[in-house]
Design an enzyme around this catalytic site. Structure first.
Site, PDB file in Angstrom:
ATOM      1  N   HIS B 238      66.674 -41.222 -49.656  1.00  0.00           N
ATOM      2  CA  HIS B 238      68.022 -41.169 -50.206  1.00  0.00           C
ATOM      3  C   HIS B 238      68.797 -40.209 -49.311  1.00  0.00           C
ATOM      4  CE1 HIS B 238      71.283 -40.498 -53.004  1.00  0.00           C
ATOM      5  NE2 HIS B 238      70.821 -41.443 -53.788  1.00  0.00           N
ATOM      6  N   ARG B 259      79.644 -41.064 -52.466  1.00  0.00           N
ATOM      7  CA  ARG B 259      80.074 -41.677 -51.212  1.00  0.00           C
ATOM      8  C   ARG B 259      80.851 -42.954 -51.496  1.00  0.00           C
ATOM      9  NH1 ARG B 259      75.959 -43.519 -48.266  1.00  0.00           N
ATOM     10  NH2 ARG B 259      74.553 -43.182 -50.001  1.00  0.00           N
TER      11      ARG B 259
END
Ligand SMILES: Cc1cc2nc3c(=O)[nH]c(=O)nc-3n(C[C@H](O)[C@H](O)[C@H](O)COP(=O)(O)OP(=O)(O)OC[C@H]3O[C@@H](n4cnc5c(N)ncnc54)[C@H](O)[C@@H]3O)c2cc1C
Ligand code: SF4
Ligand code: SF4
Ligand code: FES
Ligand code: FES
Lengths: 113, 582, 443
Positions: B238, B259
């Site tokens: 991740h 994001r």
């Protein structure tokens, strides 16, 4: 090896047992509860005094204070029980009621004497 | 030495989403089954299902379709998924999530009109992620744990499975050897069917997202029992694990949604380095590209002072961040980072194992009486997993396993062979050895070593030489393990537990590194610096392995079976422009 | 970046060794903490284990406040080890780490949560749908029930609240805050089918709560079990009628009896309880720790309760009943021969008589003021008790008024108020003259 030794759990620790920091960490709500119980005992005691020693201003003042203190804390529980005050404001409630109590003591005392 | 023996119809190892749904479904299919759940942590507290933040992918909307969900999953997995499993995943996700609500009492977030809300998640052509705020996992695991209580299914908490027990030929699994972590006693369970659902969990890396309680036990056990494993080179990283000096919390995730909403990443020089790697998508790129890019920046000496890169969300506005990511903001605040106003140092963090035991859609493995579900099984996600497909996998295949075990036990009435007593005694003696040594290697040092080796050499980027070195280092650690000494009594002895964790980590590290050597290309989460291109000509196979006679993995390549979707369809689908989230 | 000053800290860790038994004690560890802002109690424990004493035992799983495995008492207050950072604790004091209350201690900081789960299960924490629907219920997020439930379903069963609640000490049967919180979330849920049963199961416990808010203060998820308990109490009030009906008559139960179908098999049952294998834990079992101590507490508390009840009751009784007993017909008390009372003057005479109030006998000694006018038959007998707060009033012959010293009350010669707080004129007695003797009536 593991199997030869007798293992014991320790009986549950009780609230405050072996806990040097408990008192200073006790939250205000718990104090409210404790003090209401203490004030109940004080009321019984002062009521007795009041009856035997009539018209002693000191006894009367203490009785008045303790009764109001006790009542105000009782009021706290009622207000919370019936959701008249949201539990999130419980700390403000204690502060508010304490102020109310002091004001009541002051008014009654000066009003009557 | 006498060890306690327990008999059960069904032994379920692990109490995450997969284990619990299997228990519930087996029970509901046949309440007379004697089911036993064992779990390394306290009842319902272990595992990653509980830690799920993002949510659960399922098709619930009329404008969405299983077809689209399947194509997204195959595209994410870069075509090497087991298509049967992927198809089962997407089709069964719908009834599974509905049962979560109607049978088990979960309550997921709603649209204003009262229907279930589904949010966007990276890599998907439709907003299909069901969630409960940013704590979806707690809702799922708490509600299913209560259902286990309701059915009074017995649970042995703080009992870890050490190894699966097989018959003399090694063809059937007849139960497992457990360790009662509280008093240090061994327990043998003999069962007519055994399910392994310990949830993978790549904690053998320096930075890891799963709770440190997991230690790839299931994968280690499965390997040692001789099951066929697949895709072990595929470990997902991740991109945004927090860097926290001096804390085990390091590696804990910051949500991908940040994001998605426009948070950007800066290297140590304050540059938005994604411009050099994926100028079209920048930070909205996929997990693997993002992780890789950050890692390469860090390798190139452009790390920030804390040793990673920075994620910046301040420009989105403090109110926006606090409102939409309250959990993440609080997590940062605990460590005195200010997500809403400042920047937070992050690093890629080992997140998920795509590989695992080879199963079919009813969770059968290559050994009889052995079932595997959840993250311990491989094939569903191919080379990379979509966000939101993980907990979905565990719940769907846990449910499949429960039903399948109940069917299996109705059909098969034969007696289970007894586990080999000599083998059990030998295993116990082996596990106890460190307690008997008065001096030797320190286990924590070795565990740190394996974490560093994996991180540096079998991590986000790999190369031939590193992999060979890593394998040699694993062997050295394995050897050092033979001289580990652990002080004190066996009862709740944490260093001893770490020793057992380490044994599993060694086996799994061997599998990952050896499989990674086999795949000389880039695909999904697997990136070879020495072979940086995806190679659909030669590498459309799965790396499968079993434990060889020498204890090392023996590899067999298995070509991908394009049974539902052809390669051309998959490739075509991959060319479609990604859906842009608002 | 988390720049924070390096600190040297002393950590007192509770130790209990299951192979030795005993009460437990604290061990002192000292260490340099380079990053107090980002070092949690869990990190401290891990460091102690790696650097100083590998035998320390504690429990954790997720390390990010999600699993509720690492609850402990930190400086006298419950919290999660992984949620409490060094910088949150005053730098000038030792850090004290102690296991949770009310759960048997397995080793050092590790407790056996079996009693927690037992009580949790007793509160019927599991969803049992009213009817099995094919589709998830359509419930808008702003529906009343969802507003009520709020985030209360996010409990992670860490046991902090149960440890902090002092009522769990005194009431063995008390379900405790976490179980009641869960019961509440189902009681408020319109999809749930077995709420009548559940309400019966938990209501008694709700009255054990003393509104201390300890649970609310310590909950790491910022939930308020107190709020939940109040909710259940109010709910019970609304359903008083149904609750007083005998059990079983309640509707709602779609589902058959709770599925107890599995009779758990022997060895497992033994295990699944808190009998941890070879541990001779059976003795420590659920909670029956130190029964004599608990009983003692219970007796003392009952004693105090009974004494206060008697005391208050007695006082109320004399106050309420006493006066009515004496209020019976007036009595005539001889005061003085008429010849002793000078005309056109006020004379103060002390009267004496006996009263019995309940079983109490008392002699009243009290002055009365007789105002005899020039016209000898015109006479008033004033009660000397001030009508304000009961002080004794006297006649001021110089000023020709009656005065009360206490708060300056003044009355004119007719007894009317002329100054001060008294609310009404002086009281008077009924009187008569018999055989040349003045008699007044007292009640
Ligand atoms: C931080 C984090 C966030 C995530 N977020 C998402 C997300 O948003 N969406 C998504 O789809 N997926 C997500 N995932 C992935 C997903 O959570 C997991 O893949 C999935 O929950 C695994 O479920 P499981 O049932 O297989 O195993 P787990 O839930 O991990 O359960 C494993 C169980 O096995 C037990 N166990 C372990 N070892 C042993 C042993 N030796 N003996 C006995 N028992 C043992 C453990 O105690 C635990 O009970 C996330 C994962 C992590 C770590
Ligand atoms: S509010 Fe009630 S439940 Fe909570 S700590 Fe106080 S007495 Fe216990
Ligand atoms: S209510 Fe809060 S303190 Fe109590 S168990 Fe749940 S999370 Fe822990
Ligand atoms: S370790 Fe899970 S809450 Fe602290
Ligand atoms: S008592 Fe006489 S004026 Fe107050």
């Amino acid at each position: 090896m593991a199997h030869e030794v007798n293992l014991h759990y320790r009986p549950a620790l009780q609230w405050g047992e072996l806990d040097p920091n408990r008192r200073q960490s006790t939250p205000v709500g718990m104090w409210a509860w404790i003090w209401q119980r203490i004030s109940a005992i004080a009321i019984v005691f002062l009521l007795g005094l009041h009856i035997t020693l009539t018209y002693k201003p000191l006894v009367q003042f203490l009785l008045l204070t303790v009764v109001i203190f006790h009542a105000v804390l009782g009021l706290r529980v009622i207000l919370l029980d019936f959701n008249l005050v949201n539990v999130k404001y419980q700390k403000a409630l204690i502060a508010g009621l304490a102020v109310l109590g002091v004001v009541m003591v002051a008014i009654i005392w000066t009003g009557i004497y | 030495m006498t060890i306690e023996k327990i008999h059960a119809d069904v032994l379920i190892i692990g109490m995450g989403g997969a284990g619990q749904l299997a228990a519930l479904n087996a029970f509901d299919a046949d309440p007379s089954l004697k089911i036993l759940i064992v779990c390394k942590a306290l009842k319902g507290k272990g595992g990653c299902t509980r830690m799920v933040q993002g949510g659960f992918n399922a098709v619930l909307n009329d404008d969405d379709s299983h077809e689209m969900h399947l194509m997204d999953t195959l595209k994410g997995g870069q075509y090497i998924n087991d298509q049967d499993l992927a198809k089962t995943l997407v089709e069964q996700a719908t009834p599974t999530i509905k049962e979560m609500e109607t049978l088990y009492g979960c309550f997921f977030d709603r649209n204003p009109n009262g229907t279930i809300h589904q949010k966007a998640f990276a890599g998907q052509s439709f907003d299909r992620t069901v969630h409960k705020g940013d704590l979806t996992g707690i809702e799922i695991i708490s509600r299913t744990t209560e259902q286990i209580m309701k059915r009074r299914i017995p649970v042995l908490e703080e009992h870890r499975a050490l190894d699966l027990l097989t018959d003399a030929q090694g063809r059937q699994v007849v139960g497992a050897l457990l360790l009662n972590m509280r008093n240090g006693a061994f327990v043998q369970v003999q069962a007519r069917a055994t399910l392994v659902a310990t949830g993978g969990g790549p904690t053998q890396y320096r930075f890891h997202a799963p709770g440190p309680e997991k230690s790839v036990d299931g994968l280690g056990m499965l390997y040692r029992s001789g099951v066929r494993m697949r895709d072990m080179e595929m470990v997902q990283f991740h991109p945004t694990g927090m860097i926290i000096p001096g804390s085990v919390v390091a590696g804990a995730l910051l949500e991908e949604g940040l994001r998605g909403c426009g948070a950007y990443m800066l290297n140590g020089n304050g540059e938005r380095f994604m411009a050099n790697y994926d100028p079209a998508r920048m930070e909205r790129t996929t997990r693997d590209v993002m992780s890789r890019s950050s890692y390469l920046e860090m390798q190139a000496g452009r790390a920030c002072a804390e040793g990673g890169v920075h994620i910046v969300a301040a420009h989105l506005g403090p109110e926006f961040v606090e409102k939409n990511f309250p959990g993440m903001a609080a997590r940062c605040r605990q460590f005195k980072y200010d997500l809403a106003r400042g920047k937070v140092p992050v690093s890629p963090t080992a997140h998920y194992v795509m590989g695992g035991a080879q199963i079919d859609k009813d969770c059968h493995t290559t050994l009889e009486r052995l079932f595997v579900a959840g993250e311990d099984a491989g094939g569903v996600h191919g080379a990379n997993r979509l966000g939101g497909n993980g907990v979905c996998d565990s719940c769907v295949f846990g449910r499949q396993a429960g039903k399948s075990i109940a069917r299996f036990l109705t059909a098969e009435r034969g007696a289970v062979p007894h586990p080999d007593a000599a083998r059990v005694a030998e295993l116990c003696a082996r596990y106890e050895r460190p307690l008997e040594r008065s001096s030797g290697e320190r286990v924590f040092v070795l565990r740190d070593q394996i974490r560093e080796t994996n991180w540096n050499k079998v991590g986000v980027t790999r190369r031939e030489q590193d992999l060979s070195e890593a394998i040699a280092e694993f062997e050295a650690i394995a050897e050092a393990c033979e001289t580990v000494s652990v002080e004190g009594h066996a009862a709740y002895n944490m260093p001893w537990q770490t020793y057992i964790d380490l044994l599993n980590m060694i086996d799994v590290s061997r599998m990952v590194a050896t499989s990674a050597q086999e795949r000389k290309e880039q695909r999904g989460a697997h990136f070879r610096i020495d072979y940086p291109e995806q190679n659909d000509e030669q590498y459309l196979f799965n790396v499968t392995l079993t434990r060889g006679a020498d204890g090392r993995p023996a590899i067999v390549r298995q070509p991908v079976a394009f049974v539902h979707k052809s390669l051309a369809e998959c490739q075509q689908y991959s060319k479609r422009p990604p859906k842009v989230n608002k | 970046m988390a720049t924070s000053a390096h600190q040297r800290r002393v950590i007192q860790v509770f130790r209990y060794d299951p192979t030795r038994g005993g009460d437990g004690h604290y061990d002192r560890f000292e260490m340099d903490v380079a990053h107090p802002n980002s070092t949690t109690m869990l990190d401290i424990l891990i460091r102690i284990q790696r650097e100083q004493d590998p035998s320390v035992a504690f429990r954790y799983a997720c390390r990010v406040n999600m699993c509720g495995s690492c609850g402990m008492v930190i400086n006298g207050r419950e919290g999660l080890a992984c949620k409490t950072n060094v910088c949150d604790l005053p730098p000038d004091r030792d850090i004290t780490l102690r296991p949770l209350n009310h759960f048997p201690v397995v080793k050092d900081l590790v407790v056996d949560m079996t009693p927690f789960f037992k009580k949790y299960e007793d509160a019927m924490p599991f969803f049992s749908p009213r009817t099995i629907e094919p589709e998830p219920a359509v419930i808008p997020p702003d529906a009343r029930e969802r507003q009520d439930i709020g985030l209360a379903t996010e409990c992670i069963q860490c046991g902090c609240c149960v440890s902090s609640c002092s009522m769990v000490n005194y009431h063995d049967g008390y379900a405790g805050p976490a179980a009641l919180n869960r019961a509440f979330t189902l009681l408020a849920d319109s999809r749930e089918g077995r709420n009548a049963e559940r309400l019966r199961a938990v209501l008694q416990s709700c009255y054990n709560c003393r509104t201390e808010f300890n649970c609310t203060e310590v909950c790491p998820k910022e939930l308020s079990p107190t709020r939940a308990i109040k909710y259940i109490q109010r709910l019970a009030l609304k359903h008083l009628g149904e609750l007083s009906r005998p059990a079983g008559m309640t509707n709602a139960t779609e589902e058959p009896a709770p599925p107890v179908a599995v009779v758990p098999f022997e060895p497992v049952l033994q295990h699944a309880g808190c009998v941890a294998g070879a541990c001779s834990v059976a003795a420590a079992g659920g909670l029956p720790d130190d029964p004599s101590r608990r009983q003692f507490f219970r007796r003392v508390i009952m004693g105090i309760g009974a004494a206060s009840a008697l005391g208050v009751g007695g006082l109320l009784a004399t106050a309420a009943v006493g006066p009515t007993l004496t209020k019976t017909p007036g009595r005539w008390i001889p005061i003085s021969p008429m010849d002793d009372l000078a005309p056109a003057q006020v004379s103060t005479v002390t009267m004496r008589y006996e009263v019995t109030s309940g079983f109490h006998k008392e002699t009243v000694v009290k002055p009365v003021m007789i105002c005899r006018r020039a016209d000898v038959n015109n006479m008033v007998v004033f009660n000397t008790t001030c009508t304000h707060l009961g002080c004794t009033v006297r006649w001021d012959a110089g000023k020709n008024i009656y005065v009360c010293a206490c708060h300056g009350g003044q009355f004119d010669h007719e007894g009317r108020v002329i100054a001060g707080p008294p609310p009404r004129p002086l009281d008077t007695y009924r009187f008569k003259v018999e055989n040349g003797c003045l008699m007044v009536e007292v009640v």
